[in-house]
Design a protein around this motif. Structure first.
Motif, mmCIF file in Angstrom:
data_model
loop_
_atom_site.group_PDB
_atom_site.id
_atom_site.type_symbol
_atom_site.label_atom_id
_atom_site.label_comp_id
_atom_site.label_asym_id
_atom_site.label_seq_id
_atom_site.Cartn_x
_atom_site.Cartn_y
_atom_site.Cartn_z
ATOM 1 N N ARG A 67 0.742 -1.348 -0.010
ATOM 2 C CA ARG A 67 -0.021 -0.033 0.080
ATOM 3 C C ARG A 67 0.979 1.290 -0.021
ATOM 4 O O ARG A 67 1.774 1.288 0.805
ATOM 5 C CB ARG A 67 -0.768 0.079 1.206
ATOM 6 C CG ARG A 67 -2.038 -0.822 1.279
ATOM 7 C CD ARG A 67 -2.977 -1.027 2.532
ATOM 8 N NE ARG A 67 -1.949 -1.403 3.408
ATOM 9 C CZ ARG A 67 -1.773 -0.929 4.915
ATOM 10 N NH1 ARG A 67 -2.582 -0.084 5.184
ATOM 11 N NH2 ARG A 67 -0.885 -1.487 5.575
ATOM 12 N N ASN A 110 8.868 -4.122 6.131
ATOM 13 C CA ASN A 110 8.240 -4.480 4.724
ATOM 14 C C ASN A 110 9.381 -4.835 3.684
ATOM 15 O O ASN A 110 9.282 -5.801 2.942
ATOM 16 C CB ASN A 110 7.682 -3.100 4.171
ATOM 17 C CG ASN A 110 6.514 -2.304 4.722
ATOM 18 O OD1 ASN A 110 6.610 -1.314 5.095
ATOM 19 N ND2 ASN A 110 5.682 -3.229 5.015
ATOM 20 N N TYR A 127 -11.769 -5.576 1.312
ATOM 21 C CA TYR A 127 -10.103 -5.470 1.305
ATOM 22 C C TYR A 127 -9.757 -6.855 0.630
ATOM 23 O O TYR A 127 -8.973 -6.995 -0.259
ATOM 24 C CB TYR A 127 -9.544 -5.130 2.498
ATOM 25 C CG TYR A 127 -8.203 -4.789 2.428
ATOM 26 C CD1 TYR A 127 -7.654 -3.673 2.697
ATOM 27 C CD2 TYR A 127 -7.222 -5.791 2.394
ATOM 28 C CE1 TYR A 127 -6.187 -3.166 2.848
ATOM 29 C CE2 TYR A 127 -5.883 -5.539 2.447
ATOM 30 C CZ TYR A 127 -5.427 -4.257 2.631
ATOM 31 O OH TYR A 127 -4.192 -3.965 2.658
ATOM 32 N N ASP A 179 -6.263 -9.033 -7.070
ATOM 33 C CA ASP A 179 -5.071 -8.683 -7.694
ATOM 34 C C ASP A 179 -4.127 -9.996 -7.870
ATOM 35 O O ASP A 179 -3.516 -10.138 -8.919
ATOM 36 C CB ASP A 179 -4.359 -8.135 -6.444
ATOM 37 C CG ASP A 179 -4.893 -6.978 -6.041
ATOM 38 O OD1 ASP A 179 -5.559 -6.089 -6.952
ATOM 39 O OD2 ASP A 179 -4.419 -6.310 -4.885
ATOM 40 N N GLY A 218 4.392 -10.627 4.024
ATOM 41 C CA GLY A 218 4.687 -11.124 5.698
ATOM 42 C C GLY A 218 3.541 -11.822 6.151
ATOM 43 O O GLY A 218 2.561 -12.038 5.594
ATOM 44 N N ASP A 224 1.336 -11.389 8.339
ATOM 45 C CA ASP A 224 0.121 -10.899 8.497
ATOM 46 C C ASP A 224 -0.756 -10.514 7.138
ATOM 47 O O ASP A 224 -1.994 -10.572 7.317
ATOM 48 C CB ASP A 224 0.108 -9.213 8.707
ATOM 49 C CG ASP A 224 0.993 -8.230 7.648
ATOM 50 O OD1 ASP A 224 1.614 -8.971 6.943
ATOM 51 O OD2 ASP A 224 0.901 -7.185 7.846
ATOM 52 N N GLN A 225 -0.344 -10.973 6.239
ATOM 53 C CA GLN A 225 -1.277 -11.207 4.923
ATOM 54 C C GLN A 225 -1.756 -12.713 4.668
ATOM 55 O O GLN A 225 -2.344 -12.834 3.819
ATOM 56 C CB GLN A 225 -0.412 -10.559 3.683
ATOM 57 C CG GLN A 225 -0.135 -9.077 3.940
ATOM 58 C CD GLN A 225 -1.354 -8.335 4.154
ATOM 59 O OE1 GLN A 225 -2.400 -8.683 3.275
ATOM 60 N NE2 GLN A 225 -1.430 -7.607 5.036
ATOM 61 N N ILE A 230 8.553 -8.949 11.435
ATOM 62 C CA ILE A 230 9.451 -8.016 12.234
ATOM 63 C C ILE A 230 8.432 -7.342 13.360
ATOM 64 O O ILE A 230 7.381 -6.585 12.897
ATOM 65 C CB ILE A 230 10.000 -6.955 11.368
ATOM 66 C CG1 ILE A 230 10.966 -7.943 10.399
ATOM 67 C CG2 ILE A 230 11.005 -6.256 12.065
ATOM 68 C CD1 ILE A 230 12.216 -8.434 10.753
ATOM 69 N N MET A 242 5.884 -4.653 13.589
ATOM 70 C CA MET A 242 6.303 -3.242 13.306
ATOM 71 C C MET A 242 5.193 -2.883 12.133
ATOM 72 O O MET A 242 5.010 -3.384 11.304
ATOM 73 C CB MET A 242 7.805 -3.351 12.708
ATOM 74 C CG MET A 242 8.380 -1.924 12.381
ATOM 75 S SD MET A 242 10.126 -2.223 11.477
ATOM 76 C CE MET A 242 11.043 -2.217 13.108
ATOM 77 N N LYS A 256 3.688 0.864 9.885
ATOM 78 C CA LYS A 256 3.963 2.057 9.180
ATOM 79 C C LYS A 256 4.079 3.305 9.718
ATOM 80 O O LYS A 256 4.815 3.953 9.715
ATOM 81 C CB LYS A 256 3.108 1.869 7.820
ATOM 82 C CG LYS A 256 3.773 1.468 6.625
ATOM 83 C CD LYS A 256 2.479 1.220 5.334
ATOM 84 C CE LYS A 256 3.124 0.531 4.294
ATOM 85 N NZ LYS A 256 2.295 -0.113 3.559
HETATM 86 P P1 TYM Z 1 1.198 -3.771 3.266
HETATM 87 O O1 TYM Z 1 1.423 -2.496 2.485
HETATM 88 O O2 TYM Z 1 0.679 -3.434 4.682
HETATM 89 O O3 TYM Z 1 2.698 -4.431 3.606
HETATM 90 C C1 TYM Z 1 3.433 -4.650 2.448
HETATM 91 C C2 TYM Z 1 4.344 -5.868 2.790
HETATM 92 O O4 TYM Z 1 5.119 -6.076 3.827
HETATM 93 C C3 TYM Z 1 4.631 -6.994 4.937
HETATM 94 N N1 TYM Z 1 4.922 -6.623 6.169
HETATM 95 C C4 TYM Z 1 5.706 -7.137 6.964
HETATM 96 N N2 TYM Z 1 6.489 -8.245 7.181
HETATM 97 C C5 TYM Z 1 7.342 -8.529 8.122
HETATM 98 N N3 TYM Z 1 7.220 -7.806 9.359
HETATM 99 C C6 TYM Z 1 6.334 -6.687 9.277
HETATM 100 N N4 TYM Z 1 6.392 -6.132 10.671
HETATM 101 C C7 TYM Z 1 5.546 -6.217 8.304
HETATM 102 N N5 TYM Z 1 4.740 -5.221 8.074
HETATM 103 C C8 TYM Z 1 4.306 -5.422 6.661
HETATM 104 C C9 TYM Z 1 3.263 -7.332 4.617
HETATM 105 O O5 TYM Z 1 2.971 -8.434 4.957
HETATM 106 C C10 TYM Z 1 3.338 -7.105 3.069
HETATM 107 O O6 TYM Z 1 3.732 -8.389 2.695
HETATM 108 N N6 TYM Z 1 -2.822 -6.341 1.614
HETATM 109 C C11 TYM Z 1 -1.427 -5.928 1.547
HETATM 110 C C12 TYM Z 1 -1.001 -5.613 0.018
HETATM 111 C C13 TYM Z 1 -1.673 -6.240 -1.087
HETATM 112 C C14 TYM Z 1 -1.304 -7.428 -1.565
HETATM 113 C C15 TYM Z 1 -1.999 -7.804 -2.624
HETATM 114 C C16 TYM Z 1 -0.095 -8.223 -1.127
HETATM 115 C C17 TYM Z 1 -2.708 -6.037 -1.880
HETATM 116 N N7 TYM Z 1 -2.739 -6.844 -2.717
HETATM 117 C C18 TYM Z 1 -1.768 -8.941 -3.173
HETATM 118 C C19 TYM Z 1 0.039 -9.666 -1.924
HETATM 119 C C20 TYM Z 1 -0.697 -9.839 -3.075
HETATM 120 C C21 TYM Z 1 -0.918 -4.897 2.330
HETATM 121 O O7 TYM Z 1 -1.541 -4.049 2.965
HETATM 122 O O8 TYM Z 1 0.283 -4.840 2.690
#
Ligand code: TYM
Length: 323
Positions: A8, A17, A125, A132, A144, A146-147, A183, A193, A195
């Motif tokens: 995002r 990230n 969402y 996608d 990561g 969380d997804q 992380i 962690m 954004k």
């Molecule tokens: P987003 O934008 O929140 O985060 C982007 C990517 O970073 C990873 N991430 C982490 N990994 C390890 N430790 C952390 N603390 C941490 N914080 C974030 C997330 O897991 C992600 O891989 N919904 C998604 C974006 C999205 C997407 C998709 C991803 C939209 N369509 C299709 C894959 C496939 C998101 O908000 O990621």
């Protein structure tokens, strides 16, 4: 294999990230056809600034490039430039069980954080995320932890579509890293962690800022530098970060700081992070000088992606009897 992932455009990227996803994308593009999205339609499900979102999207493209995504190998797109994403999302929403969407942890967390605007987009969402991924018939989704739940839902939707209308989509798998998939915050090792906030290190943080943040980072009781997620979550998180930026094995790092205490470990960790981010920061500065570059890369990406997207939508609509 086809790979899809996205981020995002909402605020600065942090080392979570990078270490959890982006670093892995750079490796995957060497072997697979990859599509990487700047998912602006996902970003608008929570409060955003209309004056900044386009700039943030372009900045995220620069981050991808600076991290090592090669536009000659990988396709880079902005989600809202390709209407097929939302078209497929609508179709998939008719297959998505409300009960499963209600169970999504991210929805529950975000709904709690944005009580005044719990909108239907936030609820749907994960369906847009499934669109996608499935639009490009991706097999692998490097994200990561969380997804992971969202990718699981994507598998369910692919299976449902295939059962109802005939085999169309692969059932994609999430690819999580053994280290780095989660992380944790520097100020609270029980929270990931995220954004926003001071608990994270941004990829563009200056050496001074990084020094300050690592100095303030919480540690656990005791003074041994030892990986033990349960009893030493803060030190384990810092060890993970050290490991990923230095490529040194965790056991070797533990050995290096045996009997030396947290202060020396943290001091060296700071330098490891600064050194680890330097190539990214230097490349990014150079890229910033050429604003036309992102436009060109996105135009090329859109052309390639849309060709695939249009074919998928045609196949989907034909199988459903719509056309
Ligand atoms: P987003 O934008 O929140 O985060 C982007 C990517 O970073 C990873 N991430 C982490 N990994 C390890 N430790 C952390 N603390 C941490 N914080 C974030 C997330 O897991 C992600 O891989 N919904 C998604 C974006 C999205 C997407 C998709 C991803 C939209 N369509 C299709 C894959 C496939 C998101 O908000 O990621």
């Amino acid at each position: 294999m086809i790979v899809f992932s996205g981020m995002r455009p909402s605020g600065q990227l942090h080392i979570g990230n990078y270490l959890g996803a982006l670093k892995n994308w750079v490796e995957l593009q060497k072997k697979h056809q990859c599509v990487f999205g700047v998912v602006d339609y996902h970003a608008i499900t929570t409060p955003f600034n209309p004056k900044a979102i386009k700039k943030d999207s372009m900045a995220l493209v620069l981050d991808y490039l600076a991290a090592g995504i090669d536009p000659k190998k990988s396709i880079i797109i902005v989600q809202s430039h390709i209407p097929e994403h939302t078209e497929l999302a609508w179709i998939l929403s008719t297959l998505a069980p409300l009960g499963e969407l209600e169970r999504m942890t991210q929805f529950k967390d975000k709904a709690k954080q944005n009580k005044e605007n719990v909108n239907a987009g936030l609820f749907c969402y994960p369906v847009l995320m499934a669109a996608d991924i499935l639009l490009y018939k991706a097999d692998l989704v490097p994200v990561g932890e969380d997804q992971a739940q969202h990718v699981e839902l994507t598998r369910t939707l692919a299976r449902k579509f295939n059962n109802k209308f005939g085999k169309t989509f692969p059932e994609p798998k999430a690819q999580l890293l053994k280290f780095g998939a989660r992380i944790m915050s520097l100020t609270d090792p029980n929270q990931k962690m995220s954004k926003t906030g001071d608990e994270s290190i941004a990829l563009i943080d200056s050496p001074e800022k990084i020094r300050e943040k690592i100095k303030k980072a919480v540690t656990d009781s005791g003074k041994e530098v030892k990986y033990d997620e349960k009893n030493k979550p803060a030190i384990s998180n810092l060890l993970t970060i050290y490991h990923l930026f230095s490529d040194k094995a965790i056991a070797d790092i533990e050995k290096k700081y045996q009997g030396k205490g947290y202060a020396e470990f943290k001091k060296d960790l700071t330098e490891v992070i600064i050194r680890g981010l330097k190539p990214f920061q230097e490349r990014r500065k150079k890229l910033e000088k050429n604003p036309r570059l992102t436009e060109k890369i996105l135009a090329e990406g859109q052309k390639k992606a849309q060709k695939i997207a249009q074919e998928t939508i045609k196949e989907v609509k034909t199988k459903m009897g719509l056309i």
